[in-house]
Write an enzyme that holds these catalytic residues in place. Sequence first.
Site, PDB file in Angstrom:
ATOM      1  N   GLY A   1     -61.031 -56.087  -8.361  1.00  0.00           N
ATOM      2  CA  GLY A   1     -61.423 -56.757  -7.050  1.00  0.00           C
ATOM      3  C   GLY A   1     -62.332 -58.134  -7.334  1.00  0.00           C
TER       4      GLY A   1
ATOM      5  N   GLN B   1     -68.283 -64.536  -6.365  1.00  0.00           N
ATOM      6  CA  GLN B   1     -68.337 -64.370  -7.701  1.00  0.00           C
ATOM      7  C   GLN B   1     -67.903 -65.849  -8.266  1.00  0.00           C
ATOM      8  OE1 GLN B   1     -66.901 -60.303  -7.621  1.00  0.00           O
ATOM      9  NE2 GLN B   1     -67.494 -59.971  -8.683  1.00  0.00           N
TER      10      GLN B   1
ATOM     11  N   CYS C   1     -67.970 -53.681 -12.529  1.00  0.00           N
ATOM     12  CA  CYS C   1     -68.477 -55.164 -11.723  1.00  0.00           C
ATOM     13  C   CYS C   1     -68.712 -56.339 -12.530  1.00  0.00           C
ATOM     14  CB  CYS C   1     -69.677 -55.661 -10.981  1.00  0.00           C
ATOM     15  SG  CYS C   1     -69.724 -56.826  -9.992  1.00  0.00           S
ATOM     16  N   LEU C   2     -66.996 -57.422 -12.602  1.00  0.00           N
ATOM     17  CA  LEU C   2     -66.962 -58.464 -13.023  1.00  0.00           C
ATOM     18  C   LEU C   2     -68.456 -59.391 -13.266  1.00  0.00           C
ATOM     19  CD1 LEU C   2     -63.286 -59.464 -11.993  1.00  0.00           C
ATOM     20  CD2 LEU C   2     -63.896 -58.383 -14.093  1.00  0.00           C
TER      21      LEU C   2
ATOM     22  N   HIS D   1     -66.839 -52.265  -2.025  1.00  0.00           N
ATOM     23  CA  HIS D   1     -67.508 -52.862  -3.132  1.00  0.00           C
ATOM     24  C   HIS D   1     -67.833 -54.775  -2.845  1.00  0.00           C
ATOM     25  CE1 HIS D   1     -68.205 -53.316  -7.672  1.00  0.00           C
ATOM     26  NE2 HIS D   1     -68.386 -55.180  -7.578  1.00  0.00           N
ATOM     27  N   GLU D   2     -66.332 -55.095  -2.251  1.00  0.00           N
ATOM     28  CA  GLU D   2     -66.529 -56.090  -2.191  1.00  0.00           C
ATOM     29  C   GLU D   2     -66.592 -56.700  -1.446  1.00  0.00           C
ATOM     30  OE1 GLU D   2     -64.860 -57.886  -5.029  1.00  0.00           O
ATOM     31  OE2 GLU D   2     -64.018 -55.986  -5.569  1.00  0.00           O
TER      32      GLU D   2
ATOM     33  N   HIS E   1     -70.455 -57.385  -1.793  1.00  0.00           N
ATOM     34  CA  HIS E   1     -70.837 -58.706  -2.530  1.00  0.00           C
ATOM     35  C   HIS E   1     -71.107 -60.051  -1.288  1.00  0.00           C
ATOM     36  CE1 HIS E   1     -70.256 -58.567  -6.359  1.00  0.00           C
ATOM     37  NE2 HIS E   1     -69.402 -58.080  -6.465  1.00  0.00           N
TER      38      HIS E   1
HETATM   39 NI    NI Z   1     -68.322 -56.768  -7.992  1.00  0.00          NI
END
Ligand code: NI
Length: 169
Positions: free
Chosen positions: A43, A48, A88-89, A130-131, A134
Amino acid sequence: MQIVYHPDPVLRRRALPIASIDDAVRARAAEMIELMHEARGIGLAAPQVGWSQRLAIICPSGDRGDERVLINPEILEDDGEETAEEGCLSFPKVFGNVARATWIRYAYTDLDGQRLEVEAEDLHARVVQHEIDHLDGIVFTMRMSPADRLGTKKAVRELEKQAKARDGR
Ligand code: NI
């Protein structure tokens, strides 16, 4: 396009709705899909990559071609709760348990401008939650228990040090 890391302030900002889906939006979405796979993520939300708009890519299977581009997504209904480890990236090497609904019904607009409604469970439901967090400026460490957050402290501090070094502060 690059992934931005904690503590970049764009990650704490509420992203704005996308008003029209044009070629620029489609091109950015395609670039985000590439970036997500390169980083081995499942994701990636627009904030991000420093883009504070309500768009996210999800690919719970991790398989190329299985991506879904979510524009202005919203959760309509949820049920159940399960705690599981997330990463998380934007937080390399940080992992911790987060409680999420196990089932959701959500709506989003796709790249063709169609509004769709989908039911999702387990990992699919977790990734969407989660997204969307964000897009609301909420990062997963904020959802962890105090004990889990304490466990991530060292890795989080390390990211903050690296950011300072990059900024030359
Ligand atoms: Ni994340």
